[in-house]
Design a protein around this motif. Structure first.
Motif, PDB file in Angstrom:
ATOM      1  N   ASN A  13     -19.600 -55.138   2.880  1.00 49.65           N
ATOM      2  CA  ASN A  13     -20.015 -55.701   1.580  1.00 49.65           C
ATOM      3  C   ASN A  13     -21.496 -55.691   1.570  1.00 49.65           C
ATOM      4  N   GLU A  14     -21.969 -55.919   0.448  1.00 49.46           N
ATOM      5  CA  GLU A  14     -23.387 -55.892   0.346  1.00 49.46           C
ATOM      6  C   GLU A  14     -24.032 -56.884   0.996  1.00 49.46           C
ATOM      7  N   PHE A  16      -8.982 -45.545  21.654  1.00 48.18           N
ATOM      8  CA  PHE A  16     -10.031 -45.692  20.223  1.00 48.18           C
ATOM      9  C   PHE A  16      -9.178 -46.747  19.705  1.00 48.18           C
ATOM     10  N   ALA A  17      -9.989 -47.736  19.054  1.00 46.58           N
ATOM     11  CA  ALA A  17      -9.306 -48.841  18.285  1.00 46.58           C
ATOM     12  C   ALA A  17     -10.212 -49.043  17.075  1.00 46.58           C
ATOM     13  N   SER A  18      -9.524 -49.122  15.797  1.00 45.58           N
ATOM     14  CA  SER A  18     -10.177 -49.521  14.618  1.00 45.58           C
ATOM     15  C   SER A  18      -9.562 -50.331  13.804  1.00 45.58           C
ATOM     16  N   GLY A  19      -9.744 -50.824  12.554  1.00 44.95           N
ATOM     17  CA  GLY A  19      -8.992 -51.643  11.720  1.00 44.95           C
ATOM     18  C   GLY A  19      -9.826 -52.238  10.590  1.00 44.95           C
ATOM     19  N   TYR A  20      -9.536 -53.160  10.019  1.00 44.47           N
ATOM     20  CA  TYR A  20     -10.207 -53.830   9.317  1.00 44.47           C
ATOM     21  C   TYR A  20     -10.452 -55.597   9.413  1.00 44.47           C
ATOM     22  N   LEU A  21     -11.468 -55.944   9.435  1.00 43.49           N
ATOM     23  CA  LEU A  21     -11.502 -57.355   9.729  1.00 43.49           C
ATOM     24  C   LEU A  21     -12.310 -58.253   8.608  1.00 43.49           C
ATOM     25  N   ASP A  65     -17.950 -63.862  -1.677  1.00 44.11           N
ATOM     26  CA  ASP A  65     -17.315 -62.692  -1.449  1.00 44.11           C
ATOM     27  C   ASP A  65     -16.977 -63.024   0.217  1.00 44.11           C
ATOM     28  N   ASN A  66     -15.937 -62.345   0.746  1.00 46.30           N
ATOM     29  CA  ASN A  66     -15.535 -62.410   2.037  1.00 46.30           C
ATOM     30  C   ASN A  66     -16.434 -61.373   2.834  1.00 46.30           C
ATOM     31  N   ALA A  67     -16.633 -61.676   4.079  1.00 47.01           N
ATOM     32  CA  ALA A  67     -17.494 -60.892   5.085  1.00 47.01           C
ATOM     33  C   ALA A  67     -16.427 -60.059   5.747  1.00 47.01           C
TER      34      ALA A  67
END
Length: 161
Positions: A113-114, A68-73, A81-83
């Motif tokens: 994000n919104e 499994f892989a995950s993270g924050y991009l 605002d950043n995507a």
């Protein structure tokens, strides 16, 4: 009969727990970071992407690992605002030689994000081992939703822990 059923269920759970432990005892966590250059649609409003990555890989007997892989991009956007995304993916790696590996992550990236719905996540990669627990990865990462694509070509490093 209820006590016999309970006894059998306890034994079955014990066997399953031991099997799971033995199956995952060689598993390895790795953490890393990468930087990417946006391509495609997202390159119109973003100059670069950064990610923090985590993976949990279970090796098999034949140079193949899966997990499994995950993270924050995050795609950095000028004057806005950043995507940002949270990828949740299955991961596959093949050790092509002592130094080179091929792999891919495939799953879904949750938009954080919104107005960001997220989408189908994919990330093929080539890795080069620079130490016993360190790999440098060259990858192409993409998130696709209703014909819109957030993609980047990047370079990252992963550390086995």
């Amino acid at each position: 009969t209820e006590s016999i059923t309970l006894f059998i269920m306890k034994k079955l759970l014990l066997v399953l727990a031991l099997a799971l432990f033995s199956f995952t005892s060689n598993a390895q966590f790795s953490v890393g970071a990468s930087v990417g250059l946006p391509t495609g649609d997202v390159s119109n409003f973003s100059d670069f992407a950064l990610s923090a990555d985590i993976a949990y890989m279970m090796p098999t007997d034949n140079d193949v690992s899966f997990g499994f892989a995950s993270g924050y991009l995050s795609y950095f956007v000028d004057n806005s605002d950043n995507a940002s995304f949270l990828p949740l993916a299955g991961a596959f790696r093949f050790l092509a030689s002592d130094k080179f590996s091929l792999g891919a992550d495939f799953g879904y990236a949750v938009g954080l994000n919104e107005g960001n719905d997220g989408g189908l996540y994919y990330r093929p990669m080539v890795g080069y081992s620079v130490g016993e627990n360190t790999t440098i990865n060259l990858y192409y990462s993409g998130i696709s939703n209703d014909g819109e694509n957030a993609t980047n070509i990047g370079l990252g490093v992963m550390f086995g822990i």
